[in-house]
Enzyme design. Structure first.
Site, PDB file in Angstrom:
ATOM      1  N   ARG A 166       0.857  -1.250  -0.004  1.00  0.00           N
ATOM      2  CA  ARG A 166       0.062  -0.030   0.073  1.00  0.00           C
ATOM      3  C   ARG A 166       0.768   1.102  -0.043  1.00  0.00           C
ATOM      4  NH1 ARG A 166      -3.967  -2.148  -1.702  1.00  0.00           N
ATOM      5  NH2 ARG A 166      -5.714  -2.701  -0.660  1.00  0.00           N
ATOM      6  N   GLU A 216      -3.603   7.639  -5.840  1.00  0.00           N
ATOM      7  CA  GLU A 216      -4.105   7.075  -7.296  1.00  0.00           C
ATOM      8  C   GLU A 216      -5.312   7.007  -7.622  1.00  0.00           C
ATOM      9  OE1 GLU A 216      -2.151   3.403  -5.772  1.00  0.00           O
ATOM     10  OE2 GLU A 216      -4.249   2.350  -6.076  1.00  0.00           O
ATOM     11  N   HIS A 248      -1.119   0.113 -10.065  1.00  0.00           N
ATOM     12  CA  HIS A 248      -1.698  -0.594  -9.083  1.00  0.00           C
ATOM     13  C   HIS A 248      -2.275  -1.907  -9.790  1.00  0.00           C
ATOM     14  CE1 HIS A 248      -3.973  -0.772  -5.187  1.00  0.00           C
ATOM     15  NE2 HIS A 248      -3.697  -1.858  -5.521  1.00  0.00           N
TER      16      HIS A 248
HETATM   17  C1  8YV Z   1      -6.925  -4.502  -6.075  1.00  0.00           C
HETATM   18  C2  8YV Z   1      -5.298  -4.713  -4.025  1.00  0.00           C
HETATM   19  O1  8YV Z   1      -7.947  -4.716  -5.110  1.00  0.00           O
HETATM   20  O2  8YV Z   1      -5.589  -6.988  -3.243  1.00  0.00           O
HETATM   21  C3  8YV Z   1      -5.266  -5.673  -3.135  1.00  0.00           C
HETATM   22  O3  8YV Z   1      -5.400  -5.345  -1.705  1.00  0.00           O
HETATM   23  O4  8YV Z   1      -5.176  -3.860  -3.756  1.00  0.00           O
HETATM   24  C4  8YV Z   1      -5.691  -5.116  -5.439  1.00  0.00           C
HETATM   25  O5  8YV Z   1      -5.831  -6.618  -5.809  1.00  0.00           O
HETATM   26  C5  8YV Z   1      -7.225  -4.692  -7.163  1.00  0.00           C
HETATM   27  O6  8YV Z   1      -6.076  -4.015  -8.036  1.00  0.00           O
HETATM   28  C6  8YV Z   1      -8.360  -4.468  -7.752  1.00  0.00           C
HETATM   29  O7  8YV Z   1      -8.480  -2.902  -7.685  1.00  0.00           O
END
Ligand code: 8YV
Length: 315
Positions: free
Chosen positions: A234, A263, A281
């Site tokens: 993150r 983002e 991402h």
């Molecule tokens: C996003 C993610 O959910 O698993 C996570 O925590 O941040 C990613 O897998 C994915 O990019 C969908 O927006």
């Protein structure tokens, strides 16, 4: 039986929508221009939220939905959900662990390898004729035999460490405590000490208040002008301003980033740098994994309304 109503915070691929729409009435929050008006119209019917890892359900949203039972997150990270508010309201929370672990680790490796061997610049060297006109591409330093640090030896950190070991790198890690399954690897409790020891530092921590800004100026400077930082977790785990300052002054050698503060509106200071590799991402972004994540989002919602045990509960 009336279909349960779900508030959908962000878009999903068509293959997910088809399945979700068969079973639920989906309210596309992200498409509404006037969010407040949209919400006040559908709020009393909403029994579930389907959201994405990085798109949240904050306290005001949870409180605005009196019949909310479940928040199903499309992602392993659930830091965008206000867990306290969910718990207080008796709302269940689920995520999509495991199915994405290896893909996320793979993107981290791909970034490390591409950046350290200059793959993107080298491709441009061929395409733009520099190979013919200027000669050989500048030499890069190797990965194997180097020290790598893994900050957060959870599921994703473990897969990164395993991969790095297969690349003949020396593995160091930080976590809350030494892990039994990591006997061959070197435990370094303090992230600054970890950064001092390694050439590459992967950030694979869970996001949230406990780890916010853990990679700050001190860690970044300890990694140093020859060091490379790779973040597949993150953005909040890194102090982004300190990172940008260090990249601009070359106090840090290089950063590979899949996640950013605010983002997709990435700070334009990043675009002026030649010591970054930037990704949108998408560490979990393979067709196979996204299908598995979408199925888990659906399965958790369905289980809740069928009064069955939730497959992957957080709360
Ligand atoms: C996003 C993610 O959910 O698993 C996570 O925590 O941040 C990613 O897998 C994915 O990019 C969908 O927006």
């Amino acid at each position: 039986m009336e279909k349960p109503h779900i508030l959908q915070i962000g878009p999903y691929p068509d293959w997910d929508m088809e399945r979700l729409e068969q079973r639920f009435v989906m309210h596309r929050y992200f498409e509404a221009e006037d969010k407040a008006a949209f919400l006040s119209e559908c709020a009393p019917q909403i029994r579930g939220i389907a959201t994405r890892g990085e798109l949240g359900a904050d306290m005001s949203l949870i409180e605005a939905l009196p019949n909310l039972e479940i928040i199903s997150v499309y992602g392993v990270g659930y830091d965008a959900v206000d867990l306290k508010a969910a718990e207080a309201a008796g709302v269940r929370v689920t995520n999509t662990p495991d199915v994405l672990t290896k893909d996320v680790a793979d993107l981290g490796m791909a970034m490390m390898l591409a950046a350290s061997r200059g793959v993107i610049g080298a491709e441009e060297w061929v395409r733009t004729g520099s190979w013919k006109n200027k000669g050989l591409y500048p030499l890069k330093s190797r990965v194997f035999g180097k020290n790598v640090g893994v900050l957060g030896l959870g599921r994703i950190g473990y897969e990164v460490a395993r991969r790095c070991a297969a690349f003949d790198m020396e593995i160091h890690y930080s976590d809350l405590e030494e892990r039994d399954f990591a006997k061959d690897w070197i435990f370094v409790a303090n992230p600054v000490e970890l950064a001092k020891k390694v050439d590459f530092l992967f950030v694979t921590l869970t996001g949230g208040p406990a780890t916010k800004g853990i990679v700050g100026k001190e860690v970044i400077e300890a990694l140093g002008p020859e060091g490379m930082l790779i973040n597949i977790s993150r953005a909040s785990n890194i102090d982004e301003v300190a990172l940008l300052d260090a990249l601009e002054s070359k106090a840090l050698g290089f950063a590979c980033l899949d996640v950013f503060d605010s983002e997709p509106d990435v700070d334009p200071r990043f675009f002026a740098l030649d010591n970054v590799l930037l990704q949108p991402h998408h560490a979990s972004g393979t067709i196979e994994t996204r299908k598995a994540m979408g199925k888990l989002v659906y399965d958790n919602l369905a289980a809740q309304f069928d009064k069955k045990p939730l497959p992957t509960p957080v709360l």
